[in-house]
Every structure is written in C-alpha cells, then in structure tokens.
Write a protein that holds these residues in place. Structure first.
Motif, PDB file in Angstrom:
ATOM      1  N   ARG A  45     -11.271  30.518 -31.021  1.00 41.66           N
ATOM      2  CA  ARG A  45     -11.587  30.795 -32.068  1.00 41.66           C
ATOM      3  C   ARG A  45     -12.645  30.056 -33.011  1.00 41.66           C
ATOM      4  O   ARG A  45     -13.186  29.063 -32.144  1.00 41.66           O
ATOM      5  CB  ARG A  45     -10.206  29.698 -32.924  1.00 41.66           C
ATOM      6  CG  ARG A  45      -9.239  30.936 -32.988  1.00 41.66           C
ATOM      7  CD  ARG A  45      -8.897  31.632 -34.449  1.00 41.66           C
ATOM      8  NE  ARG A  45      -7.807  31.758 -34.068  1.00 41.66           N
ATOM      9  CZ  ARG A  45      -7.012  33.173 -33.321  1.00 41.66           C
ATOM     10  NH1 ARG A  45      -7.883  33.550 -31.867  1.00 41.66           N
ATOM     11  NH2 ARG A  45      -6.062  33.059 -33.477  1.00 41.66           N
ATOM     12  N   VAL A  46     -13.752  30.889 -33.505  1.00 45.55           N
ATOM     13  CA  VAL A  46     -15.326  30.302 -33.707  1.00 45.55           C
ATOM     14  C   VAL A  46     -15.485  30.687 -34.889  1.00 45.55           C
ATOM     15  O   VAL A  46     -14.765  31.387 -35.346  1.00 45.55           O
ATOM     16  CB  VAL A  46     -16.160  31.233 -32.675  1.00 45.55           C
ATOM     17  CG1 VAL A  46     -15.790  32.756 -32.942  1.00 45.55           C
ATOM     18  CG2 VAL A  46     -17.602  30.851 -32.960  1.00 45.55           C
ATOM     19  N   VAL A  65     -18.607  25.695 -34.840  1.00 45.71           N
ATOM     20  CA  VAL A  65     -17.620  25.429 -33.923  1.00 45.71           C
ATOM     21  C   VAL A  65     -16.946  26.206 -33.085  1.00 45.71           C
ATOM     22  O   VAL A  65     -16.932  27.075 -33.150  1.00 45.71           O
ATOM     23  CB  VAL A  65     -17.039  24.084 -34.747  1.00 45.71           C
ATOM     24  CG1 VAL A  65     -16.017  24.571 -35.641  1.00 45.71           C
ATOM     25  CG2 VAL A  65     -15.168  23.101 -33.386  1.00 45.71           C
ATOM     26  N   ALA A  67     -13.071  27.102 -29.938  1.00 43.26           N
ATOM     27  CA  ALA A  67     -12.805  26.481 -29.963  1.00 43.26           C
ATOM     28  C   ALA A  67     -11.503  27.284 -28.614  1.00 43.26           C
ATOM     29  O   ALA A  67     -11.408  28.848 -29.272  1.00 43.26           O
ATOM     30  CB  ALA A  67     -11.032  25.209 -30.664  1.00 43.26           C
ATOM     31  N   ALA A  84     -10.436  23.955 -34.183  1.00 42.35           N
ATOM     32  CA  ALA A  84     -11.328  24.097 -34.757  1.00 42.35           C
ATOM     33  C   ALA A  84     -11.451  23.500 -36.158  1.00 42.35           C
ATOM     34  O   ALA A  84     -12.430  23.174 -36.786  1.00 42.35           O
ATOM     35  CB  ALA A  84     -11.814  25.310 -34.440  1.00 42.35           C
ATOM     36  N   LEU A 126     -12.880  22.454 -26.377  1.00 40.58           N
ATOM     37  CA  LEU A 126     -13.516  21.877 -28.816  1.00 40.58           C
ATOM     38  C   LEU A 126     -15.498  22.432 -28.057  1.00 40.58           C
ATOM     39  O   LEU A 126     -15.462  21.456 -27.083  1.00 40.58           O
ATOM     40  CB  LEU A 126     -13.526  20.951 -28.976  1.00 40.58           C
ATOM     41  CG  LEU A 126     -13.940  20.691 -30.369  1.00 40.58           C
ATOM     42  CD1 LEU A 126     -13.354  21.924 -31.268  1.00 40.58           C
ATOM     43  CD2 LEU A 126     -13.824  19.560 -30.657  1.00 40.58           C
ATOM     44  N   GLY A 128     -18.702  22.102 -30.687  1.00 40.02           N
ATOM     45  CA  GLY A 128     -19.408  21.785 -31.888  1.00 40.02           C
ATOM     46  C   GLY A 128     -20.997  21.619 -31.492  1.00 40.02           C
ATOM     47  O   GLY A 128     -21.194  20.439 -30.901  1.00 40.02           O
TER      48      GLY A 128
END
Length: 294
Positions: A45-46, A65, A67, A84, A126, A128
């Motif tokens: 997931r971005v 971010v 994840a 995220a 994670l 970021g």
C-alpha cells in the motif's frame, strides 16, 4: 484503539489498491504499484498526501508512505492499509510536535493499531518521508527503503534494512534467515523506528520502494533511476522493472520533491491524497494540535 475519521477515510481509500499495475500522481509527486506475475494478491500500500493549512501555510507538508504486508502472515494487505493510514493520520494530528518526534510517535501509533487489530499474527513494513518548511525527514521500520536522489540522479540509500542479513552480516550457516525481519509494524512492544534527517540541500527527490522493486540489486536499480527524465518516468520504470525482473513479489514506489508547497488551504485544513489508482480530498474546518500521549 479507536481510529479517527481521517484514518478511516484513508484506510477506505487504500483498501482497493491491490491492483495489477498502476501509476498515479501529478507534478513532482508520483506513486505506483505492481502485483507482479507470481503473487495472487498485492499486499503493498502506497500513498502520498499534501496537507495545507489556511492560517498556517508554514506548517504545510507533503508526506509519502509505503507499507508492505509481510509475506507468510495472514491479512497482509489489511495490515499494510492500517499501518499506512494510521501513520498518515497521526502525522496530521500531531502538528504541534517537532517533526522527528512526530514521525516517531506516528510510527508507534501504527504499530499499536496493527498489533491491536491482529495480535501479532500480521504486520507490515513502513517507510515514510515528510517534506515541510523545516526540511525533509524520514522514518522506516522493516525492509522497505528510503533513497535520496541528487540533481544528477545519483541514488543513495538513507534507510536501514531491519533484516537479519543486515544486522548479522558475518553470520554463516543461516542463509535461509537472511531476509527475516528483525522488526515490523504490528509486532507489539519493542519496535524502534529509524528516524532520518534528510539532507534537503543534497537531494532533489526522495524515493520510497518495497523490496519487490529494489530487490533487483543496487546497480540496476540505480541505472533505472538515473536514466529517467521525470519523477513520473522514475515510478513508471520502477513499476515495470518488477515485471522484467520476474515479478516474484509485489513492487511499489513513491517519489516526492524536496520543495515545500506554501499554497494555503481554504478556510481550514485541506488534505489531498494520491494513490496509484485514485485521488481523495478531505476538508476539515480545523485540526486541533494534539499532545504526544507517549
């Protein structure tokens, strides 16, 4: 832990992101993801968000971010979306904190949220990057990475891989454990986020990648980035690289310029979110700065 409305909106926004291949963005902020050719679902997931304040434009920031749900554990995609979205919403709420403390606390909130949801049976990496008036800062847990990209398109890894191989480089006889994660979001107590102070003057862009992208090796990865003409081209090439290299894992990436956006919000706070497949705008009258409860 009760999730806040911004977190819930972002989690819903991220939920349908498990697509085959997609790239989205505008200007100098781009995100992309690729299922690959082996995995049945995309657990990456971005997300990129731009936050603008009507009365405090100096507090404006951009946050990317990424994840990556941990393979081998259940509900990886859900854990990644929760990590995220919780991290991003916390970074918005904790506006009163210094940036490094803000990122550290936001990463810890993500860890608590995923642990409470899955009891340590699922998790995610994670990474970021925060770009604001006071400079660029990063945070990472796991083996998703943060790179700095210079104006000459040279690339340098800024993050630390939380893998057994990285922490025990001289160990022998444990090859099967080389990619095992030392820590991840959702493991519970003991998580120590790595905080990175990005050299804003040295780097023109910051790049986030999951291991399905940077796993091709430093040489090829660096050549792909250095040969790209625009930020959009960087992400398109890296997403395509996942297929060329065999597509054995999900591959995702995000890129953001180090230049700060001073455009004010409109009568409150405006949150603009970008995923590889969609855009979302959230308007709220005001964000009340919240103290760090840790």
């Amino acid at each position: 832990m009760n999730r806040d409305p911004i977190q819930r909106k972002l989690a819903e926004f991220l939920t349908p992101q498990g697509v085959f291949r997609a790239v989205g963005g505008a200007g100098e902020i781009w995100v992309g993801t690729n299922l690959g050719s082996v995995r049945k679902d995309n657990q990456d997931r971005v997300l990129a968000i731009q936050v603008r304040y009507a009365n405090r434009p100096r507090d404006n920031f951009t946050l990317c971010v990424l994840a990556d749900g941990i393979g081998g554990l259940s509900n990886g995609a859900e854990a990644a979306a929760l990590a995220a979205s919780t991290f991003a919403s916390s970074a918005i709420r904790l506006v009163a904190l210094p940036i490094e403390r803000r990122l550290w606390s936001s990463a810890q909130e993500a860890n608590v949220a995923v642990y409470e949801a899955f009891g340590g049976r699922s998790g995610a990496t994670l990474s970021g990057v925060f770009v604001g008036e006071s400079g660029a800062f990063g945070v990472n847990i796991g083996d998703s990475r943060i790179y700095g990209v210079t104006s000459e398109r040279s690339v340098r890894q800024l993050s630390v891989d939380d893998t057994f191989q990285n922490y025990a480089k001289n160990a022998v006889g444990l090859a099967e454990q080389r990619n095992a994660l030392i820590q991840f979001v959702g493991m519970g107590e003991g998580v120590e986020p790595h905080i990175i102070a990005g050299d804003t003057y040295r780097y023109s862009y910051f790049l986030l990648t999951s291991d399905g992208v940077h796993g091709v090796g430093d040489s090829l990865f660096g050549k792909i980035v250095s040969s790209a003409a625009t930020p959009q081209d960087v992400i398109r090439r890296l997403v395509t690289l996942n297929d060329i290299s065999g597509g054995t894992d999900n591959g995702s990436a995000a890129i953001v310029s180090n230049r700060q956006d001073r455009e004010p919000g409109t009568d409150g706070t405006t949150i603009r979110a970008i995923s590889p497949i969609d855009r979302l705008e959230i308007w709220i009258p005001v964000v009340v700065p919240q103290p760090d409860r840790r």
